[in-house]
Design an enzyme around this catalytic site. Structure first.
Site, PDB file in Angstrom:
ATOM      1  CG  ASP A 140      -1.833  -1.010   0.996  1.00  0.00           C
ATOM      2  OD1 ASP A 140      -1.385  -1.988   0.660  1.00  0.00           O
ATOM      3  OD2 ASP A 140      -2.954  -0.787   1.351  1.00  0.00           O
ATOM      4  CE  LYS A 203      -5.691   1.962   2.380  1.00  0.00           C
ATOM      5  NZ  LYS A 203      -4.555   1.341   2.866  1.00  0.00           N
ATOM      6  CE  LYS A 239      -7.177  -1.240   3.196  1.00  0.00           C
ATOM      7  NZ  LYS A 239      -5.361  -1.422   3.246  1.00  0.00           N
TER       8      LYS A 239
END
Length: 294
Positions: A140, A203, A239
């Site tokens: 991430d 995300k 996400k």
């Protein structure tokens, strides 16, 4: 500024009208959220959690204990699906890899100068490679928001592409930091750039410095994913993260994804929720009593 990056974003048909987005989100939530409040959906949401510890006090010992709880969950609640992944700082990927006994749970590591993305590109690439070598299945990173807001989109995309290459077989999630981007126009552009640069997931937020996930940002990002899928055939994951702590909030994001993208996105291959507090709240609602397992 005419270049292929700005041209690509300019071709998008996804709305950048903030008022329209807010109205659509309100309509979807009011009309659809309650029908998704079922035991099956709550279990599915639990199975989409990236169980996260990103504290200054994290240590090999504390991360090992954190991982042990996921092992314990498998033994004590074997009838329920486990979380999707454990998310940690990159230096702890190897600790999780050593302790984790549940094959269905992935290891995610933040990387690339998380949470501000403010370090040398070479450091971001090296940190990512080390995290993957240590056992991370997923990485991430935060999109370089400063360069993005300056309009230097080529630099933003080149950096993501280099980090993606450094991921080897690990999946790359790109955090847009929607609370800093603020507008539908900025969120749309960042989402498109991230996907075309190799993101496997987009995300919302880090949950650190700026406001976390919002349903409005989720709606725009989901629309971008839908458009990208229609144009390329590639399914990109979504996400929400940063402040998603209650069952109601999780159901809101589930509902947005279901209405915009459809059922085939509603599994932990394409939908995750970044959370540290949500797991216990969801578990309590699934079991019908207050539980503080994690």
């Amino acid at each position: 500024m005419a270049d292929k990056y700005h041209d690509t974003v300019a071709k998008s048909q996804v709305t950048t009208d903030d008022n329209f987005v807010a109205a659509e989100v309100a309509r979807i939530i009011n009309e659809k959220r309650e029908e998704n409040r079922t035991p099956e959906v709550l279990k599915k949401l639990f199975n989409c959690i990236d169980l996260t510890t990103l504290k200054a006090t994290d240590s090999p010992q504390s991360v090992a204990k954190f991982t042990e709880r996921v092992n314990d969950f498998e033994n004590e609640h074997g009838d329920l699906p486990n979380v999707a992944a454990i998310c940690v700082y990159p230096c702890f990927a190897q600790v999780v890899r050593t302790v984790l006994e549940v094959s269905s749970v992935n290891i995610a590591a933040v990387s690339g100068g998380f949470p501000a993305s403010q370090t040398f590109p070479e450091v971001k690439v090296a940190e990512t490679a080390l995290a993957v070598e240590g056992g991370a299945d997923e990485i991430d990173i935060v999109l370089n928001v400063g360069n993005f807001l300056d309009g230097d989109w080529e630099e933003v995309c080149d950096e993501i592409s280099e980090i993606k290459h450094s991921c080897r077989n690990a999946h790359l999630k790109v955090i847009l930091e929607t609370g800093a981007l603020r507008t539908a126009e900025n969120i749309r552009a960042a989402a498109i750039l991230a996907m075309y640069s190799g993101a496997d997931f987009i995300k919302t937020s880090t949950g650190k410095e700026y406001p976390g996930a919002s349903l409005e940002a989720a709606y725009i990002m989901a629309q971008c994913i839908k458009e990208y899928h229609e144009q390329t055939g590639n399914m990109i994951g979504f996400k929400p993260a940063g402040g998603v702590s209650t069952t109601d909030e999780a159901l809101g994001y589930y509902t947005i994804v279901k209405e915009v993208l459809g059922e085939k996105w509603l599994n932990n291959r394409y939908f995750r929720i970044g959370a540290s507090r949500l797991a216990n709240n969801l578990l309590s609602d699934i079991l019908g009593e207050e539980v503080k397992f994690f």
